[in-house]
Design a protein around this motif. Structure first.
Motif, short mmCIF file in Angstrom:
data_model
loop_
_atom_site.label_atom_id
_atom_site.label_comp_id
_atom_site.label_asym_id
_atom_site.label_seq_id
_atom_site.Cartn_x
_atom_site.Cartn_y
_atom_site.Cartn_z
N GLY A 83 0.80 -1.22 0.00
CA GLY A 83 0.00 0.00 0.00
C GLY A 83 0.83 1.27 0.00
N MET A 84 2.16 1.15 0.09
CA MET A 84 3.01 2.34 0.03
C MET A 84 3.00 2.92 -1.38
N GLU A 85 2.66 4.18 -1.50
CA GLU A 85 2.61 4.87 -2.79
C GLU A 85 3.89 5.67 -3.02
N TYR A 86 4.22 5.87 -4.30
CA TYR A 86 5.40 6.66 -4.68
C TYR A 86 5.03 7.60 -5.81
N SER A 87 5.56 8.82 -5.74
CA SER A 87 5.31 9.76 -6.84
C SER A 87 6.40 10.82 -6.92
N GLU A 88 6.68 11.23 -8.16
CA GLU A 88 7.53 12.38 -8.42
C GLU A 88 6.73 13.50 -9.07
N ASP A 89 5.43 13.29 -9.21
CA ASP A 89 4.52 14.22 -9.88
C ASP A 89 4.13 15.37 -8.93
N HIS A 90 4.42 16.59 -9.31
CA HIS A 90 4.13 17.74 -8.45
C HIS A 90 2.64 17.85 -8.13
N GLU A 91 1.79 17.50 -9.07
CA GLU A 91 0.35 17.60 -8.84
C GLU A 91 -0.10 16.61 -7.78
N VAL A 92 0.40 15.40 -7.87
CA VAL A 92 0.08 14.38 -6.86
C VAL A 92 0.59 14.80 -5.49
N LEU A 93 1.82 15.30 -5.46
CA LEU A 93 2.42 15.69 -4.18
C LEU A 93 1.69 16.89 -3.57
N ARG A 94 1.13 17.76 -4.42
CA ARG A 94 0.34 18.88 -3.90
C ARG A 94 -0.92 18.39 -3.19
N MET A 115 4.26 21.79 -0.91
CA MET A 115 4.41 21.99 -2.35
C MET A 115 3.96 23.36 -2.83
N LYS A 116 3.35 24.14 -1.94
CA LYS A 116 2.82 25.44 -2.33
C LYS A 116 3.91 26.35 -2.88
N GLU A 117 3.72 26.78 -4.15
CA GLU A 117 4.63 27.70 -4.84
C GLU A 117 6.05 27.16 -4.97
N ARG A 118 6.21 25.86 -4.87
CA ARG A 118 7.52 25.24 -5.12
C ARG A 118 7.71 25.14 -6.62
N SER A 119 8.90 25.41 -7.11
CA SER A 119 9.17 25.40 -8.54
C SER A 119 8.87 24.04 -9.16
N THR A 120 8.16 24.05 -10.28
CA THR A 120 7.83 22.79 -10.97
C THR A 120 9.06 22.14 -11.59
N LEU A 129 12.85 25.17 8.46
CA LEU A 129 11.43 24.89 8.23
C LEU A 129 11.03 25.19 6.79
N ARG A 130 11.57 26.26 6.21
CA ARG A 130 11.16 26.67 4.86
C ARG A 130 11.58 25.68 3.78
N GLU A 131 12.49 24.77 4.11
CA GLU A 131 12.80 23.71 3.16
C GLU A 131 11.62 22.75 3.01
N TYR A 132 10.75 22.72 4.02
CA TYR A 132 9.56 21.86 4.00
C TYR A 132 8.28 22.67 3.83
N PHE A 133 8.28 23.91 4.21
CA PHE A 133 7.13 24.79 4.10
C PHE A 133 7.65 26.15 3.61
N PRO A 134 7.84 26.28 2.28
CA PRO A 134 8.52 27.46 1.73
C PRO A 134 7.92 28.80 2.12
N LYS A 135 6.62 28.85 2.37
CA LYS A 135 5.96 30.12 2.65
C LYS A 135 5.74 30.35 4.15
N ALA A 136 6.43 29.64 4.98
CA ALA A 136 6.28 29.82 6.42
C ALA A 136 6.74 31.22 6.84
N THR A 137 5.95 31.88 7.68
CA THR A 137 6.30 33.22 8.18
C THR A 137 6.68 33.13 9.65
N SER A 138 7.72 33.86 10.01
CA SER A 138 8.32 33.74 11.34
C SER A 138 7.35 34.01 12.47
N LYS A 139 6.48 34.98 12.30
CA LYS A 139 5.60 35.38 13.41
C LYS A 139 4.56 34.31 13.76
#
Length: 494
Positions: free
Chosen positions: A142-153, A160-165, A375-385
């Motif tokens: 049941g383990m799934e694998y993907s390199e597709d940006h749409e699936v990962l979103r 994946m938000k605003e991560r370069s395609t 953190l921004r390596e995993y959540f690019p749009k994270a804001t400090s506050k």
């Protein structure tokens, strides 16, 4: 001072002692059990929800359990063992729910997909190899694998938000992974034990003296931390399940098997999200690869949690160095643990692991923005506050003698028991609480072998149906058991 005679003394009010107490009560309700906890309530140190990852560690997403060898092959044996051991915990919890010893599963366990996420050509290749080997085994069906940006979103929108395609990324997912509030689990286990006539709970008490008598029983003196009053016990069996406090107590026992053991303390911190909308938009445990030189407990993850019934979003943990063995311990703990028989192993580990020590000190010295950049390596749009720093739990990694190097540092768990089986201690950390059921069954098998007759075996089989069989080898058995546990625990696809 009167001495109370008991069968079993459980030192530490965490998930290990609670699990062992539960098992022993089911095996023989006539056994007299006493649990002693130095704090004023149980499950407040390593077992507390804020002091551990809360991941139902099954090897699904933790990349450190599947290292690459020198030939580039991904080794999966440890992941298989951890997965099979976690299934033992799931079986026990399921049956305790059915018996009324635990409440509805959502009180302590909830479906949370387990995701491994990597970027870069080399890491993607590693993850693909890992998925190919693991998914071919029935434990990881049941383990799934993907390199597709749409699936990962779809799997992890914040990541994946605003991560370069154009970025090379990959992920695996197990949809029926779990988040476990081990604090709530333990409090419910202890609450159930307190209903038994043969169980006593002593809070705000600590062990001040521990000696084996000539009759083989253990004379234990406890001190009430609130009043200063002393209490005396004689126990046939003592279990030291006190997390980082287990090593000093093991040394206090003086058993030959304790010689040569030392401890390497590692602290941790979380970034905790304060924005409710952000919390709602992430429902997964997303694990990445640890930095070079980092200890296993600091594998970074963006982590959905349910703690005391309330959703939370954490990132980390950021490791650090301290000389305390417990979060509520003393800065002298490390120095007090030095003995003539462990001095050489501890010195060798210190000399041979200078990079690790520097890494841990560097982690402590980070600024808030340094942590936010990780953190921004995993959540690019994270804001400090929106994120604040919280202190996580304390872990004491095992230092032990090694014939070739004098001493070695280990990051797993290890059971140390006296030759006569009258005392046992559990040392170390990962995967810890997730495999508590299997670890405590091993305590029973090793320390109470003479009592494991057909009656005890049948009772163990009743509470853990796979007992005595291999879930790694038997796919048909695993299928039947997993279908039941996922149903009872509500771990359906998220």
């Amino acid at each position: 001072m009167a001495t109370k005679e008991i069968d079993v003394l459980l030192v530490g009010g965490g998930v290990m002692s609670a699990t062992l107490g539960t098992l022993l009560n089911k095996l023989d309700p006539s056994l007299s059990l006493t649990m002693v906890e130095r704090l004023d309530h149980v499950a407040h140190e390593s077992t507390d929800g804020w002091n551990n990852a809360g991941t139902g560690h099954a090897g699904y997403c933790e990349l450190n359990y599947t290292p690459q060898n020198d030939q580039g092959d991904v080794e999966i044996d440890r992941a298989l063992a951890i997965n099979a051991n976690f299934e033992v915990s799931l079986q026990l919890w399921s049956n305790l729910i059915a018996s009324g010893d635990l409440p509805a599963p959502t009180n302590f366990i909830n479906t949370t997909p387990h995701i491994s996420f990597v970027w870069g050509e080399k890491n993607v290749e590693f993850l693909r190899k890992r998925w190919e080997k693991l998914s071919a085994h029935h434990l990881f069906k049941g383990m799934e694998y993907s390199e597709d940006h749409e699936v990962l979103r779809e799997w992890m929108p914040l990541v994946m938000k605003e991560r370069s395609t154009n970025e090379k990324v990959a992920a695996t997912r197990i949809s029926f992974g779990s988040d476990v509030d081990f604090g709530s689990l333990t409090r419910n286990l202890v609450s159930s034990l307190e209903k038994r006539e043969q169980f006593d709970l002593l809070l705000s008490h600590e062990v001040s003296d521990l000696k084996q008598s000539s009759d083989g029983r253990w004379s234990v003196r406890l001190k009430d931390r609130a009043t200063g009053e002393n209490k005396s016990f004689k126990a046939k069996f003592v279990f030291l399940g006190a997390g980082g406090g287990a090593l000093p107590l093991l040394q206090k026992s003086g058993i030959p098997e304790s010689k040569g053991y030392g401890g390497f303390p590692v602290s941790g911190q979380w970034l905790v999200c304060q924005d409710e909308e952000t919390i709602k938009n992430h429902h997964a445990k997303v694990y990445g690869k640890a930095a070079i030189g980092a200890p296993p407990m600091s594998v970074p993850h963006l982590d959905t949690r349910i703690i005391n019934g309330k959703p939370a979003l954490l990132f980390g943990p950021y490791a650090g160095f301290t000389t305390k063995f417990l979060k509520s311990g003393s800065k002298l703990d490390l120095f007090k643990s030095v003995r003539g028989n462990n001095l050489l192993p501890m010195m060798n580990v210190g000399v041979n692991n200078m990079d690790l020590t520097k890494y841990l000190i560097g982690e402590v010295m980070q600024s808030h923005e340094d942590r936010m950049n990780a953190l921004r390596e995993y959540f690019p749009k994270a804001t400090s506050k929106m994120w604040t720093l919280a202190q996580a739990g304390q872990r004491v990694q095992i230092i032990k003698k090694d014939g070739s190097r004098g001493g070695k540092l280990e990051f797993g768990t290890e059971l140390v028991a006296s030759k006569d089986g009258s005392l046992a201690a559990l040392l170390g950390a990962s995967p810890g609480a997730s495999v508590a059921a299997q670890a405590m069954i091993e305590v029973v098998e090793r320390c109470m072998a003479g009592r494991i007759d057909e009656n005890w075996q049948s009772r163990l089989k009743e509470w853990v149906p796979s007992y005595g069989e291999s879930l790694i080898e038997n796919g048909e058995l695993l299928g039947r058991i997993r279908e039941n546990t996922l149903s009872v625990l509500g771990l359906t696809k998220a």
